[in-house]
Design a protein around this motif. Structure first.
Motif, mmCIF file in Angstrom:
data_model
loop_
_atom_site.group_PDB
_atom_site.id
_atom_site.type_symbol
_atom_site.label_atom_id
_atom_site.label_comp_id
_atom_site.label_asym_id
_atom_site.label_seq_id
_atom_site.Cartn_x
_atom_site.Cartn_y
_atom_site.Cartn_z
ATOM 1 N N ILE A 282 0.474 -1.177 0.076
ATOM 2 C CA ILE A 282 0.258 0.079 -0.106
ATOM 3 C C ILE A 282 1.143 1.012 0.291
ATOM 4 O O ILE A 282 0.301 2.054 -0.713
ATOM 5 C CB ILE A 282 -0.662 -0.157 1.263
ATOM 6 C CG1 ILE A 282 -2.164 -1.279 1.589
ATOM 7 C CG2 ILE A 282 -1.842 1.176 1.260
ATOM 8 C CD1 ILE A 282 -2.682 -1.651 2.556
ATOM 9 N N GLY A 286 0.584 3.904 -2.942
ATOM 10 C CA GLY A 286 0.599 5.480 -2.456
ATOM 11 C C GLY A 286 0.916 5.755 -1.520
ATOM 12 O O GLY A 286 0.284 6.676 -1.597
ATOM 13 N N ARG A 294 -0.547 4.266 6.381
ATOM 14 C CA ARG A 294 -0.766 4.166 4.939
ATOM 15 C C ARG A 294 -2.869 3.012 5.220
ATOM 16 O O ARG A 294 -3.504 2.827 5.018
ATOM 17 C CB ARG A 294 -0.660 2.030 4.815
ATOM 18 C CG ARG A 294 1.319 2.342 4.466
ATOM 19 C CD ARG A 294 1.878 0.906 4.557
ATOM 20 N NE ARG A 294 3.330 0.865 4.694
ATOM 21 C CZ ARG A 294 3.836 0.568 4.595
ATOM 22 N NH1 ARG A 294 3.221 -0.657 5.810
ATOM 23 N NH2 ARG A 294 5.427 0.720 5.137
ATOM 24 N N SER A 296 -5.629 5.409 4.734
ATOM 25 C CA SER A 296 -6.222 5.504 3.344
ATOM 26 C C SER A 296 -6.305 4.636 2.606
ATOM 27 O O SER A 296 -7.054 4.055 1.984
ATOM 28 C CB SER A 296 -6.026 7.110 2.843
ATOM 29 O OG SER A 296 -6.356 8.178 3.769
ATOM 30 N N GLY A 297 -5.152 3.460 1.866
ATOM 31 C CA GLY A 297 -5.199 2.837 1.178
ATOM 32 C C GLY A 297 -5.394 1.881 1.198
ATOM 33 O O GLY A 297 -6.138 0.854 1.152
ATOM 34 N N SER A 298 -5.342 1.204 2.815
ATOM 35 C CA SER A 298 -6.003 0.331 4.283
ATOM 36 C C SER A 298 -7.587 0.248 3.456
ATOM 37 O O SER A 298 -8.122 -1.338 3.342
ATOM 38 C CB SER A 298 -5.934 0.461 5.023
ATOM 39 O OG SER A 298 -4.266 -0.253 4.810
ATOM 40 N N ALA A 300 -9.224 1.620 1.486
ATOM 41 C CA ALA A 300 -9.374 1.711 0.101
ATOM 42 C C ALA A 300 -9.581 0.536 -0.707
ATOM 43 O O ALA A 300 -10.638 -0.096 -1.805
ATOM 44 C CB ALA A 300 -8.417 2.712 -1.424
ATOM 45 N N VAL A 301 -8.951 -0.074 -0.508
ATOM 46 C CA VAL A 301 -8.288 -2.148 0.091
ATOM 47 C C VAL A 301 -9.345 -2.803 -0.099
ATOM 48 O O VAL A 301 -10.051 -3.573 -0.536
ATOM 49 C CB VAL A 301 -6.914 -2.714 -0.130
ATOM 50 C CG1 VAL A 301 -6.707 -4.124 0.310
ATOM 51 C CG2 VAL A 301 -6.271 -2.083 -0.935
#
Length: 337
Positions: A282, A286, A294, A296-298, A300-301
């Motif tokens: 991530i 990102g 991380r 926000s990326g988490s 999203a996933v």
């Protein structure tokens, strides 16, 4: 040549007249992508798929640890270890671990995953007695105050037995019942569910140049074999959860392929778990040098996986993930209760 069937999952759109429910949940599909080992992918109407496959893809999954599988669940990560990659040492004292479990449950986690051995890349194995001492008292303390489902994240039968006696409801094994053969019988005799996860190698070696012929299909075949082994050991298929093991012996490219194809694992007829929270890929994609950067990326996933019918989202950040998931489901015309 073997065909692998991936439902093209959708959510938040008006279903077509030909659509079918995915795993009895809120996502649906009317098209299936057919993967082959020569790299070919074709698409067929869902109605053209084999009847036994459609049964696996559409059947409502029975409850796991008392949880309704028609909606996604947040599995709160509680690492009672000094060296986990994201939160090592933060919750390894019993009082802080108990408070963290309370907080996660109040924030919306419907199951708490307690682990006493780090499985980050390069981590050393923890002695059984030490792993029990880390996990069983915390599980007993949570159980004394709450009926929230608890999973024990372990590869070892003696650790699982102690955790189940303390009040755990599910065994979450990153080694898919291969590290300790006795773990399958302990789980079967206790009558609890098990999550079998794919990993290439051990934590000490798994990131040493992992390679696959076709990572999506290789992981699928491994999980199919481990589900069959669990059934043979006396664990009914309806009590088995599968996890493709994001980050466990995978490169960034491997992780992305598995995420894009994650709906394939519904073909096994089992609930699917995804554990990608705060993982290194991530940050690579990102940005975010440390695990705490991380979030926000988490999220999203996690949303991507939920839209493809994944039933368990194993996450660190409950508030952020639940807020995003609640909004996604509300916008899509559904509600999570």
């Amino acid at each position: 040549m073997t065909d692998y069937y991936r439902p093209v999952a959708r959510f938040g759109e008006v279903p077509t007249p030909q659509s079918l429910p995915l795993a009895g949940g809120l996502c649906w599909f009317d098209t299936i992508a057919v993967h082959q080992r020569d790299g070919g992918i074709s698409h067929i109407p869902a109605s053209d798929a084999p009847s036994d496959l459609l049964e696996n893809l559409t059947r409502h999954r029975p409850p796991i640890a008392g949880l309704d599988m028609s909606v996604p669940h947040l599995m709160g990560i509680l690492n009672v270890t000094p060296d986990s990659f994201s939160d090592g040492g933060t919750f390894n004292a019993s009082d802080t671990a108990l408070q963290r479990a309370r907080d996660m449950h109040a924030q919306g986690a419907t199951i708490i995953d307690v682990g006493g051995e780090s499985t980050r890349p390069g981590a050393a194995e923890v002695p059984v007695t030490e792993e029990i001492a880390r996990t069983a008292p915390v599980i007993a303390a949570i159980r004394a105050q709450s009926d929230v489902p608890i999973s024990i994240d372990t590869r070892k039968s003696m650790v699982a037995a102690a955790a189940l006696e303390a009040g755990a409801n599910l065994v979450n094994d990153v080694a898919a019942l291969t590290h300790d053969p006795a773990l399958a019988s302990v789980t079967a005799q206790a009558g609890v569910p098990v999550c079998v996860m794919h990993a290439q190698g051990t934590p000490q070696t798994m990131q040493n140049d992992p390679t696959y012929e076709d990572v999506l299909l290789d992981v699928y075949d491994f999980l199919a074999e481990r589900v069959a082994a669990a059934v043979e050991a006396g664990i009914p298929r309806e009590r088995i959860v599968v996890d493709p093991g994001i980050g466990f012996g995978k490169t960034v490219a491997h992780n992305l392929i598995l995420l894009r194809g994650i709906a394939l694992f519904h073909s096994l007829g089992c609930p699917v778990l995804l554990g990608a929270s705060r993982k290194r890929f991530i940050g690579v994609i990102g940005g975010g040098d440390g695990a705490l950067n991380r979030v926000s990326g988490s999220v999203a996933v996690a949303l991507f996986a939920a839209r493809r019918g994944v039933q368990f989202l194993r996450v660190h950040d409950i508030v952020e993930t639940k807020q995003a998931l609640d909004l996604e489901w509300a916008i899509g015309g559904a509600a999570i209760t």
